[in-house]
Scaffold this motif. Structure first.
Motif, PDB file in Angstrom:
ATOM      1  N   LEU A  18      28.010 -31.345 -19.822  1.00  0.00           N
ATOM      2  CA  LEU A  18      27.318 -31.759 -18.591  1.00  0.00           C
ATOM      3  C   LEU A  18      28.053 -32.973 -18.043  1.00  0.00           C
ATOM      4  O   LEU A  18      28.242 -33.957 -18.757  1.00  0.00           O
ATOM      5  N   THR A  19      28.499 -32.869 -16.797  1.00  0.00           N
ATOM      6  CA  THR A  19      29.175 -34.033 -16.212  1.00  0.00           C
ATOM      7  C   THR A  19      28.365 -34.609 -15.053  1.00  0.00           C
ATOM      8  O   THR A  19      27.585 -33.911 -14.404  1.00  0.00           O
ATOM      9  N   GLY A  20      28.620 -35.905 -14.806  1.00  0.00           N
ATOM     10  CA  GLY A  20      28.025 -36.590 -13.666  1.00  0.00           C
ATOM     11  C   GLY A  20      29.100 -37.366 -12.925  1.00  0.00           C
ATOM     12  O   GLY A  20      30.301 -37.227 -13.214  1.00  0.00           O
ATOM     13  N   ILE A  96      28.723 -27.588 -16.944  1.00  0.00           N
ATOM     14  CA  ILE A  96      27.640 -27.817 -15.978  1.00  0.00           C
ATOM     15  C   ILE A  96      27.919 -29.154 -15.302  1.00  0.00           C
ATOM     16  O   ILE A  96      28.135 -30.157 -15.982  1.00  0.00           O
ATOM     17  N   THR A  97      27.947 -29.158 -13.994  1.00  0.00           N
ATOM     18  CA  THR A  97      28.188 -30.438 -13.309  1.00  0.00           C
ATOM     19  C   THR A  97      27.104 -30.742 -12.300  1.00  0.00           C
ATOM     20  O   THR A  97      26.576 -29.841 -11.651  1.00  0.00           O
ATOM     21  N   GLN A  98      26.787 -32.031 -12.219  1.00  0.00           N
ATOM     22  CA  GLN A  98      25.878 -32.502 -11.155  1.00  0.00           C
ATOM     23  C   GLN A  98      26.687 -32.870  -9.918  1.00  0.00           C
ATOM     24  O   GLN A  98      26.128 -33.172  -8.876  1.00  0.00           O
ATOM     25  N   ILE A 112      31.931 -22.654 -13.734  1.00  0.00           N
ATOM     26  CA  ILE A 112      31.273 -23.947 -13.531  1.00  0.00           C
ATOM     27  C   ILE A 112      29.889 -23.702 -12.926  1.00  0.00           C
ATOM     28  O   ILE A 112      29.746 -22.897 -12.003  1.00  0.00           O
ATOM     29  N   LEU A 113      28.893 -24.394 -13.465  1.00  0.00           N
ATOM     30  CA  LEU A 113      27.562 -24.348 -12.855  1.00  0.00           C
ATOM     31  C   LEU A 113      27.374 -25.633 -12.056  1.00  0.00           C
ATOM     32  O   LEU A 113      27.266 -26.719 -12.640  1.00  0.00           O
ATOM     33  N   GLU A 114      27.365 -25.511 -10.733  1.00  0.00           N
ATOM     34  CA  GLU A 114      27.196 -26.690  -9.870  1.00  0.00           C
ATOM     35  C   GLU A 114      25.704 -26.865  -9.584  1.00  0.00           C
ATOM     36  O   GLU A 114      25.145 -26.190  -8.714  1.00  0.00           O
ATOM     37  N   LEU A 115      25.073 -27.762 -10.342  1.00  0.00           N
ATOM     38  CA  LEU A 115      23.614 -27.895 -10.259  1.00  0.00           C
ATOM     39  C   LEU A 115      23.141 -28.409  -8.903  1.00  0.00           C
ATOM     40  O   LEU A 115      22.083 -28.020  -8.427  1.00  0.00           O
ATOM     41  N   HIS A 116      23.909 -29.321  -8.306  1.00  0.00           N
ATOM     42  CA  HIS A 116      23.452 -29.977  -7.068  1.00  0.00           C
ATOM     43  C   HIS A 116      24.222 -29.514  -5.836  1.00  0.00           C
ATOM     44  O   HIS A 116      24.262 -30.218  -4.835  1.00  0.00           O
ATOM     45  N   ILE A 167      20.991 -20.758 -11.315  1.00  0.00           N
ATOM     46  CA  ILE A 167      21.923 -21.734 -11.897  1.00  0.00           C
ATOM     47  C   ILE A 167      21.223 -22.603 -12.940  1.00  0.00           C
ATOM     48  O   ILE A 167      21.717 -22.786 -14.051  1.00  0.00           O
ATOM     49  N   ILE A 168      20.045 -23.100 -12.614  1.00  0.00           N
ATOM     50  CA  ILE A 168      19.369 -23.987 -13.567  1.00  0.00           C
ATOM     51  C   ILE A 168      18.866 -23.194 -14.788  1.00  0.00           C
ATOM     52  O   ILE A 168      18.905 -23.684 -15.924  1.00  0.00           O
TER      53      ILE A 168
END
Ligand code: BJW
Ligand code: ZN
Length: 247
Positions: A18-20, A96-98, A112-116, A167-168
């Motif tokens: 998980l990245t931010g 997973i990235t925010q 890549i899962l782009e959460l936002h 995605i979530i």
């Protein structure tokens, strides 16, 4: 600490990262929180909510156009590239990235899962119709949706908005099943993203956090590494290459 994390990678077959915003900081993208963060200069409720867009769409678009410009001028850093490499040590790997900056994809990462959401994408504020990415929006004359006439907005997730359900759900299901979880460059306070490492840990995953500053997650982490991701991640991958090449 490095050797323990190398061993964890060697002993685990699945990994979720998980990245931010912190992972893009070394590329020159400002983070949100902290002394140099965007929220130090701008108010989230005036920019990153639907009510802000309804009351002042011009201001919101000026802000997103400025951020598109910032992101358009930067490149992935060694932390992004090291994550591309890291996936080769696992049978199952989910990133997973925010972040909305697209730098993981630019670095070559896949799945890549782009959460936002993504700052380059546009959608209709009323009917959610997706519009072309390369549309430039003039804050003084915001384009309208060809389907319903609604205003165009950036396709990102603002406070109080639901994340894309598919995605979530995928992010939670991967986090529940993974053996190893890395939380990298996130203040770990924005939910539901911040629940993912907690979920993984509860299900028995080894939790590694990489962040120069401690977060609410640090006490829960098996390994808390106080370092910049663009420095630690390449070191980790180099050590892995020397001691245990990908299988
Ligand atoms: C480095 C570094 C280097 C620096 N190397 N590291 C449960 C409890 C409480 C509240 C809620 C809850 N569930 C939902 C909520 C409400 C809310 C929320 O979480 N609020 C909290 C602030 C308390 N969540 C939501 O509203 C979410 N929606 C939702 O849950 O829907 C259901 C619902 C609806 C209505 C009511 C209730 C529930 C949506 C959240 C959307 C977040 N959107 C933003 C903007 C995206 C678009 C844009 O970019 O403009 O997403 S806000 C902003 O925060 C952005 C980020 O993705 C997100 C996370 O920030 P991140 O990435 O962690 O960045 P920073 O700046 O905080 O941290 C950077 C870190 O990097 C720092 O720790 C540094 O130390 C570190 N660092 N250099 C490594 N070189
Ligand atoms: Zn529409």
């Amino acid at each position: 600490m490095l050797d323990e994390i190398v061993n964890a990678v060697r002993n685990c077959r699945s990994c979720v990262v998980l990245t931010g915003a912190g992972i893009s900081a070394e590329s020159g993208v400002p983070t949100f929180r902290g002394s140099e963060g965007l929220w130090g200069k701008f108010k989230p409720e005036e920019l990153a909510t639907m009510s802000a867009f309804i009351s002042n769409p011009k201001l919101v678009w000026e802000w997103y156009n400025w951020r598109r410009q910032v992101v358009g001028e930067v490149k992935p850093n060694p932390g992004h590239y090291a994550l591309c490499d890291l996936q080769r040590w696992f049978d199952r790997f989910t990133l997973i990235t925010q972040n909305v900056d697209g730098l993981h994809r630019a670095a070559g990462s896949e799945n890549i899962l782009e959460l936002h959401g993504n700052i380059y994408r546009n959608k209709c504020v009323d009917c959610n119709h997706q519009l072309p990415e390369d549309m430039d929006i003039d804050p003084d004359n915001i384009s309208s949706c060809p389907r319903c006439g609604g205003k165009i907005r950036p396709d990102v997730v603002w406070f109080g908005e639901m994340l894309d359900a598919q995605i979530i759900n995928k992010a939670f299901s991967e986090s529940e099943q993974t053996e190893l979880f890395f939380s990298i460059g996130t203040s770990a306070i924005v939910h539901p993203a911040a629940s993912l490492p907690i979920t993984a840990k509860r299900q028995g995953a080894t939790l590694v956090e990489i962040n120069p500053e401690m977060t609410p997650l640090s006490g829960l982490a098996d390994y808390y590494v106080s370092a910049k991701s663009g420095e630690f991640l390449p070191t980790l991958v180099e050590r892995l290459k020397q001691t245990s090449p990908p299988g």
